[in-house]
Design an enzyme around this catalytic site. Structure first.
Site, PDB file in Angstrom:
ATOM      1  CG  ASP A 141      -5.274  12.435  -1.022  1.00  0.00           C
ATOM      2  OD1 ASP A 141      -5.174  10.889   0.179  1.00  0.00           O
ATOM      3  OD2 ASP A 141      -4.280  13.055  -1.300  1.00  0.00           O
ATOM      4  CD  GLU A 187      -9.244  10.996   0.620  1.00  0.00           C
ATOM      5  OE1 GLU A 187      -9.696  11.769   2.182  1.00  0.00           O
ATOM      6  OE2 GLU A 187      -8.745  10.342   1.169  1.00  0.00           O
ATOM      7  NE  ARG A 247     -10.476   8.369   3.946  1.00  0.00           N
ATOM      8  CZ  ARG A 247      -9.820   8.403   4.081  1.00  0.00           C
ATOM      9  NH1 ARG A 247      -8.759   8.077   3.889  1.00  0.00           N
ATOM     10  NH2 ARG A 247      -9.939  10.210   4.842  1.00  0.00           N
ATOM     11  CG  ASP A 251      -4.686   7.619   0.394  1.00  0.00           C
ATOM     12  OD1 ASP A 251      -5.097   8.373  -0.354  1.00  0.00           O
ATOM     13  OD2 ASP A 251      -4.451   8.396   1.129  1.00  0.00           O
ATOM     14  CD  GLU A 311      -9.742   5.929   7.421  1.00  0.00           C
ATOM     15  OE1 GLU A 311      -9.783   5.770   7.616  1.00  0.00           O
ATOM     16  OE2 GLU A 311      -9.051   7.127   7.188  1.00  0.00           O
ATOM     17  CG  ASN A 326      -7.193   3.075   8.071  1.00  0.00           C
ATOM     18  OD1 ASN A 326      -5.865   1.933   7.459  1.00  0.00           O
ATOM     19  ND2 ASN A 326      -7.144   3.767   7.645  1.00  0.00           N
ATOM     20  CB  CYS A 332      -5.276  12.711   8.651  1.00  0.00           C
ATOM     21  SG  CYS A 332      -5.498  11.192   9.480  1.00  0.00           S
ATOM     22  CG  ASP A 348      -2.921  12.788   4.352  1.00  0.00           C
ATOM     23  OD1 ASP A 348      -2.645  13.109   3.565  1.00  0.00           O
ATOM     24  OD2 ASP A 348      -3.807  12.333   5.462  1.00  0.00           O
ATOM     25  CG  HIS A 368      -8.607   4.618  -1.547  1.00  0.00           C
ATOM     26  ND1 HIS A 368      -8.171   5.655  -0.978  1.00  0.00           N
ATOM     27  CD2 HIS A 368      -6.889   3.757  -0.920  1.00  0.00           C
ATOM     28  CE1 HIS A 368      -7.438   6.033   0.054  1.00  0.00           C
ATOM     29  NE2 HIS A 368      -6.412   4.866  -0.119  1.00  0.00           N
ATOM     30  CE1 TYR A 383      -3.582   2.477   0.899  1.00  0.00           C
ATOM     31  CE2 TYR A 383      -2.840   2.963   2.277  1.00  0.00           C
ATOM     32  CZ  TYR A 383      -3.356   3.520   1.734  1.00  0.00           C
ATOM     33  OH  TYR A 383      -4.339   4.737   1.749  1.00  0.00           O
TER      34      TYR A 383
END
Length: 307
Positions: free
Chosen positions: A94, A121, A164, A92, A194, A216, A129, A65, A119, A51
């Site tokens: 975002d 989100e 996500r 990731d 998440e 996660n 985060c 982040d 992924h 990952y």
């Protein structure tokens, strides 16, 4: 892994491996890699995938982040990390680095980088985060547009697109479940739930959503840390440990630097270091040596372990 410079397993075959793993009944474990060498170590340790965390890419650049990294930076780092491993790499993405059109370009860039999946989100852009308070999520319709754009841009049908949802901590778990269903209908192959808190919430999500699910297990967040076996028993298909290796490494680095500053020597840390011989094994130094003896002269029989 026979190639000296990159994996000989094609990106398509690694994507197929990820898809098959998600449907195998055995949970797919993907530790986060903060460097290509860590990705190789993850493979040698026997995990099913790698990952690449957006938080880790940002931290490696000494940034928080909060959506400061760019698609170019993340794709470049992801390509480097995917190069030396035969394992599928999940990245990731975002919020897709912009509007739905940017999400589509993200898929294109990641496919070109040899990535197995990514992924997106449903936070607002810029994101934060997933285990912090004060998150905001976009309307379901906008996230569906992001996913639809990404799915339509996909050239390799094996590339895994994961959705996500951060809605559980904002709108409640029932809303997150409804969003997950809408995202699956939009073409998401995998749903990332998440910041769920307890096993009961994971169980509720699994009972309500038919598509493969990703958990996660990040430290110091809102989620109770569950074992891979527990998650598999609940029915989850994949688990990520996004920042674990970076936290281990940085924890050791800071402790060692403190001691070196205080004592003037690193000798107290020798036994806690990765030995040079083990590093050379991971680097496959002997294979490069065999490739061209005139250039590479290292030998496990002649090196000095004290240097």
């Amino acid at each position: 892994m026979s190639g000296l410079y990159s994996s000989t397993v094609s990106p398509t075959d690694r994507r197929k491996r990820l898809r098959e793993g998600l449907n195998s009944g055995s949970i797919q474990r993907l530790p986060g890699a903060f460097s290509p060498l860590v990705a190789r170590a993850i493979q040698e340790a026997g995990f099913e995938g790698v990952y690449v965390s957006g938080a880790v890419v940002a931290a490696d650049l000494a940034l928080p982040d909060i959506g400061l990294t760019t698609l170019t930076e993340v794709a470049h780092r992801a390509r480097q990390i995917a190069r030396p491993t035969d394992l599928p790499v999940m990245v990731d993405a975002d919020t897709g680095f912009g509007e739905p059109m940017s999400a589509a370009r993200t898929v294109s860039e990641f496919e070109d980088a040899g990535i197995a999946g990514c992924h997106f989100e449903d936070q607002v852009n810029p994101k934060r985060c997933g285990h912090l308070d004060g998150k905001e999520v976009v309307p379901t319709e906008l996230m569906v547009r992001r996913l639809t754009a990404a799915v339509n841009e996909r050239r390799d049908e094996n590339f895994v697109i994961c959705a996500r949802t951060d809605a559980a901590g904002v709108e409640g778990i029932d809303s997150a479940i409804e969003r997950a269903k809408a995202y699956a209908d939009a073409g998401a192959d995998l749903i990332f739930t998440e910041a769920l808190h307890k096993p009961e919430e994971f169980e509720k999500f699994r009972a309500a959503v038919d598509v493969p699910l990703l958990a996660n297990m990040t430290e110091f967040g809102k989620t109770e840390l569950l074992s891979a076996q527990t998650l598999q028993d609940i029915g989850y298909n994949a688990v990520i440990y996004p920042v674990t290796t970076l936290r281990i490494a940085m924890g050791q680095v800071e402790e060692a630097l403190k001691e070196i500053d205080e004592t003037g020597t690193q000798t107290g840390w020798i036994d806690r270091m990765q030995h040079r011989s083990r590093l050379y094994e991971l680097l496959r130094y002997e294979e490069y040596n065999a490739f061209d003896q005139q250039v590479f002269t290292y030998s496990v029989d002649t090196y000095d372990p004290n240097n």
